[in-house]
Design a protein around this motif. Sequence first.
Motif, PDB file in Angstrom:
ATOM      1  N   PHE A 149       6.149  81.741 -98.003  1.00  0.00           N
ATOM      2  CA  PHE A 149       7.185  80.753 -98.331  1.00  0.00           C
ATOM      3  C   PHE A 149       8.559  81.183 -97.824  1.00  0.00           C
ATOM      4  CE2 PHE A 149      10.306  78.751-101.117  1.00  0.00           C
ATOM      5  CZ  PHE A 149       9.933  77.421-100.988  1.00  0.00           C
ATOM      6  N   ASN A 150       8.927  82.445 -98.061  1.00  0.00           N
ATOM      7  CA  ASN A 150      10.239  82.915 -97.621  1.00  0.00           C
ATOM      8  C   ASN A 150      10.356  82.909 -96.107  1.00  0.00           C
ATOM      9  OD1 ASN A 150      11.506  83.357-100.129  1.00  0.00           O
ATOM     10  ND2 ASN A 150      10.281  85.187-100.414  1.00  0.00           N
ATOM     11  N   ALA A 151       9.288  83.283 -95.416  1.00  0.00           N
ATOM     12  CA  ALA A 151       9.314  83.259 -93.954  1.00  0.00           C
ATOM     13  C   ALA A 151       9.466  81.830 -93.438  1.00  0.00           C
ATOM     14  CB  ALA A 151       8.040  83.902 -93.401  1.00  0.00           C
ATOM     15  N   LEU A 152       8.772  80.889 -94.064  1.00  0.00           N
ATOM     16  CA  LEU A 152       8.891  79.489 -93.652  1.00  0.00           C
ATOM     17  C   LEU A 152      10.320  78.979 -93.861  1.00  0.00           C
ATOM     18  CD1 LEU A 152       5.517  78.100 -95.032  1.00  0.00           C
ATOM     19  CD2 LEU A 152       6.068  78.729 -92.670  1.00  0.00           C
ATOM     20  N   CYS A 153      10.942  79.381 -94.963  1.00  0.00           N
ATOM     21  CA  CYS A 153      12.338  78.998 -95.205  1.00  0.00           C
ATOM     22  C   CYS A 153      13.246  79.598 -94.130  1.00  0.00           C
ATOM     23  CB  CYS A 153      12.783  79.462 -96.589  1.00  0.00           C
ATOM     24  SG  CYS A 153      11.990  78.585 -97.950  1.00  0.00           S
ATOM     25  N   SER A 154      13.001  80.854 -93.769  1.00  0.00           N
ATOM     26  CA  SER A 154      13.790  81.502 -92.719  1.00  0.00           C
ATOM     27  C   SER A 154      13.638  80.763 -91.397  1.00  0.00           C
ATOM     28  CB  SER A 154      13.348  82.958 -92.537  1.00  0.00           C
ATOM     29  OG  SER A 154      13.691  83.722 -93.652  1.00  0.00           O
TER      30      SER A 154
ATOM     31  N   LYS B 191      14.951  73.276 -87.810  1.00  0.00           N
ATOM     32  CA  LYS B 191      13.895  72.263 -87.747  1.00  0.00           C
ATOM     33  C   LYS B 191      13.039  72.368 -88.993  1.00  0.00           C
ATOM     34  CE  LYS B 191      13.238  72.187 -82.721  1.00  0.00           C
ATOM     35  NZ  LYS B 191      13.517  70.806 -82.434  1.00  0.00           N
ATOM     36  N   LYS B 192      12.402  71.274 -89.351  1.00  0.00           N
ATOM     37  CA  LYS B 192      11.442  71.272 -90.460  1.00  0.00           C
ATOM     38  C   LYS B 192      10.163  71.942 -89.978  1.00  0.00           C
ATOM     39  CE  LYS B 192      13.881  68.850 -93.359  1.00  0.00           C
ATOM     40  NZ  LYS B 192      14.472  69.488 -94.495  1.00  0.00           N
ATOM     41  N   ILE B 193       9.418  72.517 -90.912  1.00  0.00           N
ATOM     42  CA  ILE B 193       8.198  73.239 -90.565  1.00  0.00           C
ATOM     43  C   ILE B 193       7.218  72.369 -89.777  1.00  0.00           C
ATOM     44  CG2 ILE B 193       6.101  74.268 -91.563  1.00  0.00           C
ATOM     45  CD1 ILE B 193       8.529  76.130 -91.436  1.00  0.00           C
ATOM     46  N   ASP B 194       7.067  71.110 -90.161  1.00  0.00           N
ATOM     47  CA  ASP B 194       6.115  70.251 -89.442  1.00  0.00           C
ATOM     48  C   ASP B 194       6.563  69.977 -88.005  1.00  0.00           C
ATOM     49  OD1 ASP B 194       8.196  68.646 -90.353  1.00  0.00           O
ATOM     50  OD2 ASP B 194       6.924  66.939 -90.793  1.00  0.00           O
ATOM     51  N   GLU B 195       7.852  70.135 -87.701  1.00  0.00           N
ATOM     52  CA  GLU B 195       8.348  69.985 -86.331  1.00  0.00           C
ATOM     53  C   GLU B 195       8.143  71.262 -85.511  1.00  0.00           C
ATOM     54  OE1 GLU B 195      12.095  66.977 -87.077  1.00  0.00           O
ATOM     55  OE2 GLU B 195      12.382  69.115 -87.469  1.00  0.00           O
ATOM     56  N   ILE B 196       8.088  72.389 -86.200  1.00  0.00           N
ATOM     57  CA  ILE B 196       7.938  73.683 -85.528  1.00  0.00           C
ATOM     58  C   ILE B 196       6.502  73.882 -85.055  1.00  0.00           C
ATOM     59  CG2 ILE B 196       8.025  76.182 -85.851  1.00  0.00           C
ATOM     60  CD1 ILE B 196      10.299  75.644 -87.907  1.00  0.00           C
ATOM     61  N   GLY B 197       5.536  73.426 -85.849  1.00  0.00           N
ATOM     62  CA  GLY B 197       4.121  73.674 -85.592  1.00  0.00           C
ATOM     63  C   GLY B 197       3.684  73.532 -84.153  1.00  0.00           C
ATOM     64  N   THR B 198       3.886  72.393 -83.536  1.00  0.00           N
ATOM     65  CA  THR B 198       3.422  72.185 -82.162  1.00  0.00           C
ATOM     66  C   THR B 198       4.468  72.615 -81.138  1.00  0.00           C
ATOM     67  OG1 THR B 198       4.199  69.895 -82.248  1.00  0.00           O
ATOM     68  CG2 THR B 198       1.872  70.295 -82.767  1.00  0.00           C
ATOM     69  N   ALA B 199       5.725  72.513 -81.477  1.00  0.00           N
ATOM     70  CA  ALA B 199       6.791  72.872 -80.539  1.00  0.00           C
ATOM     71  C   ALA B 199       6.773  74.361 -80.199  1.00  0.00           C
ATOM     72  CB  ALA B 199       8.147  72.478 -81.115  1.00  0.00           C
TER      73      ALA B 199
END
Length: 151
Positions: free
Chosen positions: A31-36, A43-51
């Motif tokens: 969770f903390n890494a995702l917030c970082s 960017k939001k996490i769902d935008e990072i996934g494929t990019a």
Amino acid sequence: MTTANPLLGEVALPPVNVAGFEAGGVMVLDFNALCSLEGVLAKKIDEIGTAVLESPSMMRTVMRVALEQHHPTVDEIEAGRVIQAVGLDVAAELILKAFTLSFPEAAPGGTADPRTTAAPAGTGGAASKSGSKSAKPPKRSGGKPRASSRK
């Protein structure tokens, strides 16, 4: 080789010829890494996934953040060296695995849904409506009958 605990969302990084990673490493996107990541990449996490697969700088940042918990001194340059040493395809697979472990309910075949599996508060067998009196009458102490009151 360093061991990783997949139950904690950890992914083992193979040994590479990069200082500090000769025995391997451990990646985790908790969770903390995702917030970082959201903060650093804006960017939001769902935008990072494929990019992350399309942008070398984004991949390097995700690798750095994923390594930080177990390797707190890692920087962007070291993360880039690790990616180059394991190879771009392997690095992408490891990052994808770390993302998948951070969202087990979204993994293929996953069934966890925190919105439906968690029991709402106060719904146990002994619970009563909020503010209502207990369903059981209070017990008297002493067990002796009371005298009737005069009217």
